[in-house]
Scaffold this motif. Structure first.
Motif, PDB file in Angstrom:
ATOM      1  N   GLU A  31      13.165   2.226   5.583  1.00  0.00           N
ATOM      2  CA  GLU A  31      12.993   1.490   6.829  1.00  0.00           C
ATOM      3  C   GLU A  31      14.180   1.796   7.745  1.00  0.00           C
ATOM      4  O   GLU A  31      15.297   1.327   7.499  1.00  0.00           O
ATOM      5  N   PRO A  32      13.955   2.595   8.791  1.00  0.00           N
ATOM      6  CA  PRO A  32      15.088   3.041   9.617  1.00  0.00           C
ATOM      7  C   PRO A  32      15.899   1.896  10.225  1.00  0.00           C
ATOM      8  O   PRO A  32      17.120   1.983  10.295  1.00  0.00           O
ATOM      9  N   LEU A  33      15.237   0.818  10.629  1.00  0.00           N
ATOM     10  CA  LEU A  33      15.996  -0.259  11.277  1.00  0.00           C
ATOM     11  C   LEU A  33      16.741  -1.131  10.266  1.00  0.00           C
ATOM     12  O   LEU A  33      17.559  -1.968  10.650  1.00  0.00           O
ATOM     13  N   ILE A  39      10.926   6.387  16.289  1.00  0.00           N
ATOM     14  CA  ILE A  39      11.358   5.552  15.170  1.00  0.00           C
ATOM     15  C   ILE A  39      10.208   4.628  14.806  1.00  0.00           C
ATOM     16  O   ILE A  39       9.653   3.940  15.668  1.00  0.00           O
ATOM     17  N   SER A  40       9.850   4.635  13.543  1.00  0.00           N
ATOM     18  CA  SER A  40       8.766   3.773  13.066  1.00  0.00           C
ATOM     19  C   SER A  40       9.372   2.653  12.237  1.00  0.00           C
ATOM     20  O   SER A  40      10.153   2.897  11.323  1.00  0.00           O
ATOM     21  N   THR A  41       9.012   1.415  12.578  1.00  0.00           N
ATOM     22  CA  THR A  41       9.592   0.276  11.864  1.00  0.00           C
ATOM     23  C   THR A  41       8.531  -0.651  11.309  1.00  0.00           C
ATOM     24  O   THR A  41       7.463  -0.818  11.892  1.00  0.00           O
ATOM     25  N   ALA A  50       1.533  13.212   3.072  1.00  0.00           N
ATOM     26  CA  ALA A  50       0.989  12.335   4.099  1.00  0.00           C
ATOM     27  C   ALA A  50       1.753  11.024   4.149  1.00  0.00           C
ATOM     28  O   ALA A  50       2.588  10.742   3.304  1.00  0.00           O
ATOM     29  N   CYS A  51       1.432  10.243   5.166  1.00  0.00           N
ATOM     30  CA  CYS A  51       2.120   8.974   5.391  1.00  0.00           C
ATOM     31  C   CYS A  51       2.239   8.133   4.140  1.00  0.00           C
ATOM     32  O   CYS A  51       1.273   7.913   3.436  1.00  0.00           O
ATOM     33  N   GLY A  52       3.425   7.633   3.902  1.00  0.00           N
ATOM     34  CA  GLY A  52       3.618   6.706   2.806  1.00  0.00           C
ATOM     35  C   GLY A  52       3.521   7.341   1.437  1.00  0.00           C
ATOM     36  O   GLY A  52       3.522   6.661   0.430  1.00  0.00           O
ATOM     37  N   GLN A  53       3.440   8.655   1.409  1.00  0.00           N
ATOM     38  CA  GLN A  53       3.349   9.316   0.109  1.00  0.00           C
ATOM     39  C   GLN A  53       4.608  10.091  -0.223  1.00  0.00           C
ATOM     40  O   GLN A  53       4.646  10.821  -1.192  1.00  0.00           O
ATOM     41  N   PHE A  57      10.742   9.208  12.395  1.00  0.00           N
ATOM     42  CA  PHE A  57      11.363   8.464  11.295  1.00  0.00           C
ATOM     43  C   PHE A  57      10.247   7.751  10.533  1.00  0.00           C
ATOM     44  O   PHE A  57      10.105   6.545  10.615  1.00  0.00           O
ATOM     45  N   MET A  58       9.448   8.565   9.839  1.00  0.00           N
ATOM     46  CA  MET A  58       8.287   8.021   9.138  1.00  0.00           C
ATOM     47  C   MET A  58       8.262   8.465   7.689  1.00  0.00           C
ATOM     48  O   MET A  58       7.218   8.475   7.042  1.00  0.00           O
ATOM     49  N   GLY A  59       9.422   8.831   7.175  1.00  0.00           N
ATOM     50  CA  GLY A  59       9.504   9.205   5.772  1.00  0.00           C
ATOM     51  C   GLY A  59       9.820   7.985   4.922  1.00  0.00           C
ATOM     52  O   GLY A  59       9.360   6.888   5.210  1.00  0.00           O
ATOM     53  N   MET A  60      10.615   8.195   3.881  1.00  0.00           N
ATOM     54  CA  MET A  60      10.941   7.084   2.995  1.00  0.00           C
ATOM     55  C   MET A  60      11.944   6.149   3.661  1.00  0.00           C
ATOM     56  O   MET A  60      12.886   6.586   4.311  1.00  0.00           O
ATOM     57  N   ILE A  68       5.545   0.404  15.826  1.00  0.00           N
ATOM     58  CA  ILE A  68       5.666  -0.817  15.019  1.00  0.00           C
ATOM     59  C   ILE A  68       4.483  -0.862  14.060  1.00  0.00           C
ATOM     60  O   ILE A  68       3.326  -0.788  14.478  1.00  0.00           O
ATOM     61  N   SER A  69       4.786  -0.977  12.782  1.00  0.00           N
ATOM     62  CA  SER A  69       3.728  -0.996  11.774  1.00  0.00           C
ATOM     63  C   SER A  69       3.134  -2.396  11.705  1.00  0.00           C
ATOM     64  O   SER A  69       3.772  -3.334  11.239  1.00  0.00           O
ATOM     65  N   LEU A  70       1.911  -2.531  12.165  1.00  0.00           N
ATOM     66  CA  LEU A  70       1.296  -3.857  12.274  1.00  0.00           C
ATOM     67  C   LEU A  70       0.364  -4.122  11.085  1.00  0.00           C
ATOM     68  O   LEU A  70       0.537  -5.096  10.366  1.00  0.00           O
ATOM     69  N   PHE A  83       1.438   0.867  18.043  1.00  0.00           N
ATOM     70  CA  PHE A  83       1.264   0.049  16.845  1.00  0.00           C
ATOM     71  C   PHE A  83       0.569   0.913  15.803  1.00  0.00           C
ATOM     72  O   PHE A  83      -0.515   1.450  16.065  1.00  0.00           O
ATOM     73  N   ALA A  84       1.207   1.056  14.643  1.00  0.00           N
ATOM     74  CA  ALA A  84       0.561   1.779  13.550  1.00  0.00           C
ATOM     75  C   ALA A  84      -0.280   0.786  12.760  1.00  0.00           C
ATOM     76  O   ALA A  84       0.111  -0.360  12.565  1.00  0.00           O
ATOM     77  N   TYR A  85      -1.458   1.248  12.349  1.00  0.00           N
ATOM     78  CA  TYR A  85      -2.365   0.369  11.614  1.00  0.00           C
ATOM     79  C   TYR A  85      -2.996   1.194  10.497  1.00  0.00           C
ATOM     80  O   TYR A  85      -3.853   2.040  10.752  1.00  0.00           O
ATOM     81  N   ALA A  86      -2.514   0.992   9.278  1.00  0.00           N
ATOM     82  CA  ALA A  86      -3.079   1.705   8.121  1.00  0.00           C
ATOM     83  C   ALA A  86      -4.403   1.037   7.781  1.00  0.00           C
ATOM     84  O   ALA A  86      -4.444  -0.165   7.528  1.00  0.00           O
ATOM     85  N   LEU A  87      -5.464   1.807   7.791  1.00  0.00           N
ATOM     86  CA  LEU A  87      -6.788   1.226   7.530  1.00  0.00           C
ATOM     87  C   LEU A  87      -7.091   1.216   6.039  1.00  0.00           C
ATOM     88  O   LEU A  87      -7.144   2.264   5.391  1.00  0.00           O
ATOM     89  N   PHE A 127       0.816  -1.225   0.000  1.00  0.00           N
ATOM     90  CA  PHE A 127       0.000   0.000   0.000  1.00  0.00           C
ATOM     91  C   PHE A 127       0.845   1.269   0.000  1.00  0.00           C
ATOM     92  O   PHE A 127       0.309   2.373  -0.011  1.00  0.00           O
ATOM     93  N   CYS A 128       2.164   1.136   0.037  1.00  0.00           N
ATOM     94  CA  CYS A 128       3.035   2.290   0.277  1.00  0.00           C
ATOM     95  C   CYS A 128       3.698   2.771  -1.009  1.00  0.00           C
ATOM     96  O   CYS A 128       4.214   1.973  -1.796  1.00  0.00           O
ATOM     97  N   ALA A 129       3.676   4.096  -1.202  1.00  0.00           N
ATOM     98  CA  ALA A 129       4.254   4.679  -2.417  1.00  0.00           C
ATOM     99  C   ALA A 129       5.755   4.401  -2.510  1.00  0.00           C
ATOM    100  O   ALA A 129       6.269   4.072  -3.580  1.00  0.00           O
TER     101      ALA A 129
HETATM  102  N1  SAH Z   1       9.425   1.837   7.294  1.00  0.00           N
HETATM  103  C1  SAH Z   1       8.760   2.462   8.426  1.00  0.00           C
HETATM  104  C2  SAH Z   1       8.315   3.889   8.105  1.00  0.00           C
HETATM  105  C3  SAH Z   1       7.292   3.925   7.007  1.00  0.00           C
HETATM  106  S1  SAH Z   1       6.219   5.322   6.803  1.00  0.00           S
HETATM  107  C4  SAH Z   1       7.559   1.634   8.847  1.00  0.00           C
HETATM  108  O1  SAH Z   1       7.199   0.705   8.110  1.00  0.00           O
HETATM  109  O2  SAH Z   1       6.988   1.892   9.908  1.00  0.00           O
HETATM  110  C5  SAH Z   1       5.308   5.441   8.290  1.00  0.00           C
HETATM  111  C6  SAH Z   1       3.968   4.717   8.334  1.00  0.00           C
HETATM  112  O3  SAH Z   1       3.106   5.026   7.251  1.00  0.00           O
HETATM  113  C7  SAH Z   1       4.101   3.205   8.355  1.00  0.00           C
HETATM  114  O4  SAH Z   1       3.287   2.711   9.369  1.00  0.00           O
HETATM  115  C8  SAH Z   1       3.568   2.827   6.994  1.00  0.00           C
HETATM  116  O5  SAH Z   1       3.099   1.506   6.944  1.00  0.00           O
HETATM  117  C9  SAH Z   1       2.473   3.838   6.805  1.00  0.00           C
HETATM  118  N2  SAH Z   1       2.028   4.023   5.432  1.00  0.00           N
HETATM  119  C10 SAH Z   1       2.745   3.822   4.300  1.00  0.00           C
HETATM  120  N3  SAH Z   1       2.017   4.149   3.224  1.00  0.00           N
HETATM  121  C11 SAH Z   1       0.814   4.570   3.664  1.00  0.00           C
HETATM  122  C12 SAH Z   1      -0.360   5.063   3.030  1.00  0.00           C
HETATM  123  N4  SAH Z   1      -0.418   5.207   1.718  1.00  0.00           N
HETATM  124  N5  SAH Z   1      -1.400   5.401   3.827  1.00  0.00           N
HETATM  125  C13 SAH Z   1      -1.339   5.304   5.164  1.00  0.00           C
HETATM  126  N6  SAH Z   1      -0.251   4.874   5.820  1.00  0.00           N
HETATM  127  C14 SAH Z   1       0.813   4.493   5.079  1.00  0.00           C
END
Ligand code: SAH
Length: 367
Positions: free
Chosen positions: A165-167, A195-197, A337-340, A160-163, A218-220, A260-264, A125-127
């Motif tokens: 994977e920080p870890l 830090i977001s992983t 925005a996130c992941g963009q 650390f939520m840009g482009m 943690i991106s779940l 826990f991050a959860y992209a819906l 789902f991520c750009a």
């Molecule tokens: N590699 C790290 C940072 C990624 S970007 C990680 O995976 O956590 C930060 C967050 O945005 C992550 O949770 C990622 O899964 C989420 N994300 C990526 N693309 C997205 C999108 N198009 N819409 C919503 N969240 C998104």
């Protein structure tokens, strides 16, 4: 030539000692480079001229050149495209400023940084995930993204939520973090850094042992391993149980909760029944769920759920005793925005510099 900020504080101290300089010069130089953001050694007026010359002969403090800037939310959100090497590699960083009245927290300015050009994790789902991996950023390149904005105003938080994977770029990420929190560096609160992983267990364990109070997300994105592997193909053998255990270790080591991050994703992972299963898996942990309604990205056949579905999912988690929030969105119209974070079609404000603009145009801006 090496960038001075690729070195750790100890390495700078060792270099100075080798050159017969007193120990306090390390702090002097760090403050010039990080607190005042100078970009050349000549400006370090309290250093002996000879030392300035020797430093300049061996190191650079050059900033990353701005290729493009986009502003949204009345100037409260700003995205920049920064040139890495003048050879077609660029990276994006975003600054978000929050008014005191917006969320009750006193003035907060957060910079979202990238750690890699592209990313190898390939999240469906991520750009950035669609671009593949090009290379790791160096510590100086991560710091440069924050320094770009600290030259304009005070920055209180870094995520650390840009482009990238920080870890998966652990050493450079940690080196940058250490400079961010160093009292002679950016002097930020450790808790101001997150830090977001994607969920690299070995990296989470290593981070837990660093003795830093940085936040961990943690991106779940799924309540079960089968779905999670579809969304994050590289999750491979890492199970949610292992991630929960790693999170528990982090909580114990740091004495603070994890997120826990959860992209819906509409009708993929946003059913109330999935919320209930998610709650079961993380119950009892000192954790918090941050729901991110999907930011649609061209070329990916996924949709953002309706507001009602987002609320229903959140309520389901809360009913199960899980603390859940919905992420406040910023900079959507500038794809910040996130992941963009990726290079979109360049139509925005140029830096005003023709050479930089033409270089930006020669970089592949994807849509
Ligand atoms: N590699 C790290 C940072 C990624 S970007 C990680 O995976 O956590 C930060 C967050 O945005 C992550 O949770 C990622 O899964 C989420 N994300 C990526 N693309 C997205 C999108 N198009 N819409 C919503 N969240 C998104």
């Amino acid at each position: 030539m090496r960038h001075l900020l690729d070195l750790s504080k100890d390495e700078i101290a060792a270099w100075l000692a080798e050159h017969g300089e007193p120990g306090y010069r390390t702090a002097q130089i760090a403050r010039w480079a990080l607190q005042r953001g100078v970009t050349d050694f000549e400006s370090m007026t309290d250093l002996p001229a000879a030392l300035r010359g020797t430093l300049a002969a061996e190191f650079t403090l050059a900033p990353l050149e701005v290729l493009a800037t986009r502003v949204a939310d009345d100037g409260d959100t700003k995205k920049v495209l920064l040139d890495l090497d003048g050879a077609g590699q660029a990276v994006e960083a975003v600054r978000m400023s929050y008014d005191p009245d917006e969320d009750g927290v006193p003035d907060r300015t957060t910079v979202c940084v990238s750690t890699q050009v592209g990313c190898a994790m390939a999240c469906a789902f991520c750009a950035t995930g669609q671009q593949g991996f090009t290379r790791n950023l160096r510590p100086s390149e991560i710091l440069a993204q924050v320094l770009h904005f600290t030259r304009e105003r005070r920055v209180t938080n870094v995520v650390f939520m840009g482009m990238g994977e920080p870890l998966a770029n652990y050493a450079a990420t940690l080196r940058a973090v250490r400079w961010m929190v160093d009292p002679d560096g950016l002097d930020m609160r450790q808790r101001g850094i997150t830090i977001s992983t994607v969920g690299i267990v070995s990296g989470i364990r290593r981070l837990a042992a660093e003795g830093l109070q940085v936040g961990l997300t943690i991106s779940l994105h799924a309540p079960d391993d089968e779905l999670r592997r579809r969304l994050i193909p590289t999750a491979g053998g890492t199970t949610i149980d292992e991630l929960v255990e790693a999170a528990r270790g982090y909580i114990e080591a740091q004495g603070r909760r994890v997120t826990f991050a959860y992209a819906l994703l509409d009708h993929v992972n946003d059913e109330p029944e999935q919320a209930r299963r998610l709650a079961q898996r993380i119950r009892g942990l000192q954790a918090h769920v941050n729901l991110i309604p999907y930011n649609p990205t061209a070329g990916i056949g996924l949709k953002r759920p309706s507001r009602e579905r987002v609320r229903a999912f959140q309520r389901e988690l809360q009913a199960a005793g899980i603390n859940a929030t919905v992420r406040v969105e910023r900079g959507q119209e500038i794809a910040a925005a996130c992941g963009q974070l990726r290079t979109d079609v360049l139509s925005a404000t140029r830096s005003g510099d023709d050479e930089a603009a033409s270089r930006a145009a020669s970089i592949e801006w994807r849509e």
